[in-house]
Design an enzyme around this catalytic site. Structure first.
Site, PDB file in Angstrom:
ATOM      1  N   ASP A  30       0.998  -1.198  -0.040  1.00  0.00           N
ATOM      2  CA  ASP A  30      -0.013   0.117   0.037  1.00  0.00           C
ATOM      3  C   ASP A  30       0.878   1.152  -0.026  1.00  0.00           C
ATOM      4  O   ASP A  30       2.014   1.104   0.745  1.00  0.00           O
ATOM      5  CB  ASP A  30      -1.126   0.019   1.204  1.00  0.00           C
ATOM      6  CG  ASP A  30      -2.093   0.910   1.113  1.00  0.00           C
ATOM      7  OD1 ASP A  30      -3.176   0.338   1.111  1.00  0.00           O
ATOM      8  OD2 ASP A  30      -1.824   2.174   0.958  1.00  0.00           O
ATOM      9  N   ILE A  31       0.537   2.251  -0.776  1.00  0.00           N
ATOM     10  CA  ILE A  31       1.461   3.480  -0.990  1.00  0.00           C
ATOM     11  C   ILE A  31       1.464   4.442   0.302  1.00  0.00           C
ATOM     12  O   ILE A  31       2.146   5.025   0.609  1.00  0.00           O
ATOM     13  CB  ILE A  31       0.991   3.950  -2.108  1.00  0.00           C
ATOM     14  CG1 ILE A  31       1.790   5.267  -2.685  1.00  0.00           C
ATOM     15  CG2 ILE A  31      -0.612   4.962  -1.714  1.00  0.00           C
ATOM     16  CD1 ILE A  31       1.421   5.900  -3.907  1.00  0.00           C
ATOM     17  N   ASN A  86     -12.916  -2.986   2.682  1.00  0.00           N
ATOM     18  CA  ASN A  86     -13.894  -1.668   2.689  1.00  0.00           C
ATOM     19  C   ASN A  86     -14.929  -1.763   1.428  1.00  0.00           C
ATOM     20  O   ASN A  86     -14.537  -2.205   0.222  1.00  0.00           O
ATOM     21  CB  ASN A  86     -13.186  -0.400   2.593  1.00  0.00           C
ATOM     22  CG  ASN A  86     -12.365  -0.251   3.763  1.00  0.00           C
ATOM     23  OD1 ASN A  86     -12.722  -0.590   4.953  1.00  0.00           O
ATOM     24  ND2 ASN A  86     -11.176   0.243   3.566  1.00  0.00           N
ATOM     25  N   GLY A  92     -15.106   4.027   3.560  1.00  0.00           N
ATOM     26  CA  GLY A  92     -13.797   4.349   3.026  1.00  0.00           C
ATOM     27  C   GLY A  92     -13.172   3.690   2.009  1.00  0.00           C
ATOM     28  O   GLY A  92     -12.045   4.030   1.547  1.00  0.00           O
ATOM     29  N   GLN A  93     -13.919   2.864   1.006  1.00  0.00           N
ATOM     30  CA  GLN A  93     -13.650   2.354  -0.025  1.00  0.00           C
ATOM     31  C   GLN A  93     -13.469   3.635  -0.895  1.00  0.00           C
ATOM     32  O   GLN A  93     -14.309   4.411  -1.310  1.00  0.00           O
ATOM     33  CB  GLN A  93     -14.635   1.496  -0.775  1.00  0.00           C
ATOM     34  CG  GLN A  93     -13.973   0.741  -1.916  1.00  0.00           C
ATOM     35  CD  GLN A  93     -14.869  -0.084  -2.722  1.00  0.00           C
ATOM     36  OE1 GLN A  93     -16.040  -0.554  -2.186  1.00  0.00           O
ATOM     37  NE2 GLN A  93     -14.537  -0.839  -3.763  1.00  0.00           N
ATOM     38  N   HIS A  99     -10.163  -5.206  -3.165  1.00  0.00           N
ATOM     39  CA  HIS A  99      -8.856  -5.560  -2.756  1.00  0.00           C
ATOM     40  C   HIS A  99      -9.192  -5.750  -1.232  1.00  0.00           C
ATOM     41  O   HIS A  99      -9.795  -5.382  -0.582  1.00  0.00           O
ATOM     42  CB  HIS A  99      -8.053  -4.217  -2.949  1.00  0.00           C
ATOM     43  CG  HIS A  99      -8.665  -2.902  -2.478  1.00  0.00           C
ATOM     44  ND1 HIS A  99      -9.471  -2.085  -3.258  1.00  0.00           N
ATOM     45  CD2 HIS A  99      -8.286  -2.335  -1.326  1.00  0.00           C
ATOM     46  CE1 HIS A  99      -9.999  -1.146  -2.590  1.00  0.00           C
ATOM     47  NE2 HIS A  99      -9.240  -1.072  -1.528  1.00  0.00           N
ATOM     48  N   HIS A 101      -7.140  -5.636   2.227  1.00  0.00           N
ATOM     49  CA  HIS A 101      -6.151  -5.172   2.924  1.00  0.00           C
ATOM     50  C   HIS A 101      -5.375  -6.308   3.878  1.00  0.00           C
ATOM     51  O   HIS A 101      -6.400  -6.862   4.431  1.00  0.00           O
ATOM     52  CB  HIS A 101      -6.397  -3.963   3.507  1.00  0.00           C
ATOM     53  CG  HIS A 101      -7.137  -2.678   3.012  1.00  0.00           C
ATOM     54  ND1 HIS A 101      -6.400  -1.455   3.061  1.00  0.00           N
ATOM     55  CD2 HIS A 101      -8.202  -2.667   2.257  1.00  0.00           C
ATOM     56  CE1 HIS A 101      -6.829  -0.794   2.415  1.00  0.00           C
ATOM     57  NE2 HIS A 101      -8.056  -1.298   1.885  1.00  0.00           N
TER      58      HIS A 101
HETATM   59  P1  5GP Z   1      -9.848   1.712  -0.116  1.00  0.00           P
HETATM   60  O1  5GP Z   1      -9.578   2.957   0.698  1.00  0.00           O
HETATM   61  O2  5GP Z   1     -10.433   1.569  -1.429  1.00  0.00           O
HETATM   62  O3  5GP Z   1     -10.175   0.339   0.835  1.00  0.00           O
HETATM   63  O4  5GP Z   1      -8.227   1.303  -0.231  1.00  0.00           O
HETATM   64  C1  5GP Z   1      -7.467   1.807  -1.099  1.00  0.00           C
HETATM   65  C2  5GP Z   1      -6.072   1.644  -0.759  1.00  0.00           C
HETATM   66  O5  5GP Z   1      -5.102   1.849  -1.892  1.00  0.00           O
HETATM   67  C3  5GP Z   1      -5.670   2.808   0.250  1.00  0.00           C
HETATM   68  O6  5GP Z   1      -5.051   2.084   1.541  1.00  0.00           O
HETATM   69  C4  5GP Z   1      -4.436   3.637  -0.409  1.00  0.00           C
HETATM   70  O7  5GP Z   1      -3.533   3.953   0.190  1.00  0.00           O
HETATM   71  C5  5GP Z   1      -4.086   2.632  -1.548  1.00  0.00           C
HETATM   72  N1  5GP Z   1      -3.762   3.182  -2.838  1.00  0.00           N
HETATM   73  C6  5GP Z   1      -4.372   4.361  -3.599  1.00  0.00           C
HETATM   74  N2  5GP Z   1      -3.624   4.687  -4.660  1.00  0.00           N
HETATM   75  C7  5GP Z   1      -2.428   3.654  -4.929  1.00  0.00           C
HETATM   76  C8  5GP Z   1      -1.470   3.711  -5.630  1.00  0.00           C
HETATM   77  O8  5GP Z   1      -1.332   4.487  -6.551  1.00  0.00           O
HETATM   78  N3  5GP Z   1      -0.508   2.945  -5.382  1.00  0.00           N
HETATM   79  C9  5GP Z   1      -0.449   1.839  -4.272  1.00  0.00           C
HETATM   80  N4  5GP Z   1       0.288   0.983  -4.067  1.00  0.00           N
HETATM   81  N5  5GP Z   1      -1.652   2.093  -3.434  1.00  0.00           N
HETATM   82  C10 5GP Z   1      -2.445   2.897  -3.554  1.00  0.00           C
END
Ligand code: 5GP
Ligand code: ZN
Length: 113
Positions: A30-31, A86, A92-93, A99, A101
């Site tokens: 995760d970034i 999520n 928070g998605q 995906h 986590h």
């Molecule tokens: P969500 O909030 O949809 O459950 O999770 C999305 C996740 O993707 C977040 O934890 C966010 O930090 C990660 N993320 C968003 N953009 C990027 C990216 O360009 N590269 C990587 N490696 N992770 C990302």
């Protein structure tokens, strides 16, 4: 999907720190990590989210979780880790490609916020 961030990462069009890949799943760091281990396990197939999954997706969703368990074993965080999906904007998605986590390597509080 042409303009999906995680499809682009799977295809290598956007760089990521790849952790693991097999026929069905792709795993990368995760970034913006929220724990010492914070990786994302994505199906190579584009599925918008758990709320859009069908019974056809049962196997791939299971595979994503088993891949998470494999990474947790390899990183020796089996004394406590969490897999999180999520689902929907209020959870928070923010990326609409399903995906899982995988979070671990520190004490995790319950319930999550
Ligand atoms: P969500 O909030 O949809 O459950 O999770 C999305 C996740 O993707 C977040 O934890 C966010 O930090 C990660 N993320 C968003 N953009 C990027 C990216 O360009 N590269 C990587 N490696 N992770 C990302
Ligand atoms: Zn996608």
């Amino acid at each position: 999907m042409d303009n999906c961030l995680f499809c682009k990462i799977v295809r290598g069009e956007i760089p990521s720190k790849k952790v693991y890949e097999d026929e069905h799943t792709f795993v990368f760091e995760d970034i913006d990590p929220k724990a010492p281990t914070h990786v994302l396990i994505v199906p190579k197939k584009h599925i918008e989210g758990l709320n859009k999954a069908t019974s056809e997706d049962a196997e791939i969703i299971g595979r994503c979780h088993l891949t998470a368990a494999k990474i947790a074993r390899e990183r020796q965080i089996e004394d406590g880790y969490r897999t999180v999906l999520n689902v929907g904007p209020k959870s928070g998605q923010s990326v609409f490609h399903l995906h899982v986590h995988l979070l671990g390597g520190r004490d995790l509080r319950w319930p999550p916020g």
